[in-house]
Design an enzyme around this catalytic site. Sequence first.
Site: not given
Length: 458
Positions: A156, A277, A283, A290
């Site tokens: 979980h 970024s 960043k 992704e």
Amino acid sequence: MSVARGGRLAASIDAAMEALNTSVDVDSALWRDDIEGSMAHARGLARAGVLTSEEADTLVAGLRQVAGEIERGELVWDRAKEDVHMNIEARLTAIVGPVGGKLHTARSRNDQVATDLRLFARRRTTEALAALTDLGRAIVTQAEHEIDTLMPTYTHLQRAQPSRLSHHLLAWQEMLWRDRGRLEDALARLDECPLGAGAVAGTGFSLDREATARELGFARATRNSIDATSSRDFLMELAGALAILGVHLSRIGEEIVLWSSQEFGFIALSDQFSTSSSMMPQKKNPDVAELVRGKAALLIGSVTSLLVLEKSLFFGYGRDLQEDKRPIFDAFDNAIVGVRALTGAIATATFRRDRLRAALGGGHVCATDLADYLVNQGVPFREAHHIVGAVVRAAEERGVQIGELGRDELVQAHAALGGEGVASALDPAQAVERRSVLGGPAKARVLEAISDARARWG
Ligand code: ARG
């Protein structure tokens, strides 16, 4: 004379119909397979006595020339000639003359495209398997490297029990091993040659279909001409296997995204596999993971398209099948690009051992071990579970870990918790070593698992 329309139809076709009908923009990717299949067919026609061996040689040499032209980017694909098959045949005939018109004897585009697709599927599956093997090996290498790095397991997404990073990495590898098996199974099942099935009912020419199958490296000829020309379950199966692989890559990707967050901080991707970024100068983003997650969506789309395409198809070729190309082409492209990128990302990543180890310091990860300790003192597990639950509650109330509670507090919960072995039960490193059951995270077990995985991936 328009090759694709034959003598039955007027030469011209409506522009909207042509836009729907043409497929060469997509299926030209099958050119290698189409030429390989045509060469074998030409030789088969000679064996059957339909062509002289000189005619077959002329056709094979002509096809070789067409292949060279395509490879060098010289052939201009013509949408009016519908598809890759007609384009190649037309170019061949331009090169070799009227004998080019003999190549399509005893053949239909229906058995031709079914053959091309099997050759293509075999070629790309072999490529996907090689890429997957590199990924499996990269993961095993990191598992070897991180053999002494301890970390918690999660259920979980809550800290659960102590383990080691290698054990976790080998879990990724197990899924991928099954993906490999699925692709190999699909490869074994598609290993049949449709040539000679014709449009639907075979041919009256006495082709030695087994010989042609062997020449193309297939195990055998397909057994039924109707099935051979209209079934595409080999594509559904491969796209299915690739979609499952995509889901697995996506799970790994999801973990990399989480683990590279400041909140987890378990992994640092190399700069080569990171992006920045356009606005935020600080960043460093795990886009690789992704994007791999994104590819899973497309892979699921591909298998869905193929399943739906075939679901209402009567027995015998239906033109719907022309739409099987893009989904299977995309499936291989997306799966292979995802596997390769993830391989590089994992091979060049650094695991942050301090952060992984530190995560064992929270979440009362040795609570089960404390309950197991009580079991060894004769307390039934259900009761022990209850007692330790109360200990955890007490620790939570004080804002400490169960290992930080005093002996008095523990004894209050149960007299046996004053015993000698409690400190060892609550030590995460010892807790990992106790888990020496087959398939568990104790060092010796994981070392065995690593050498087993090494032997399998090669
Ligand atoms: N381009 C077709 C396909 O990809 C093959 C041609 C079969 N056409 C036909 N009218 N029987 O499936």
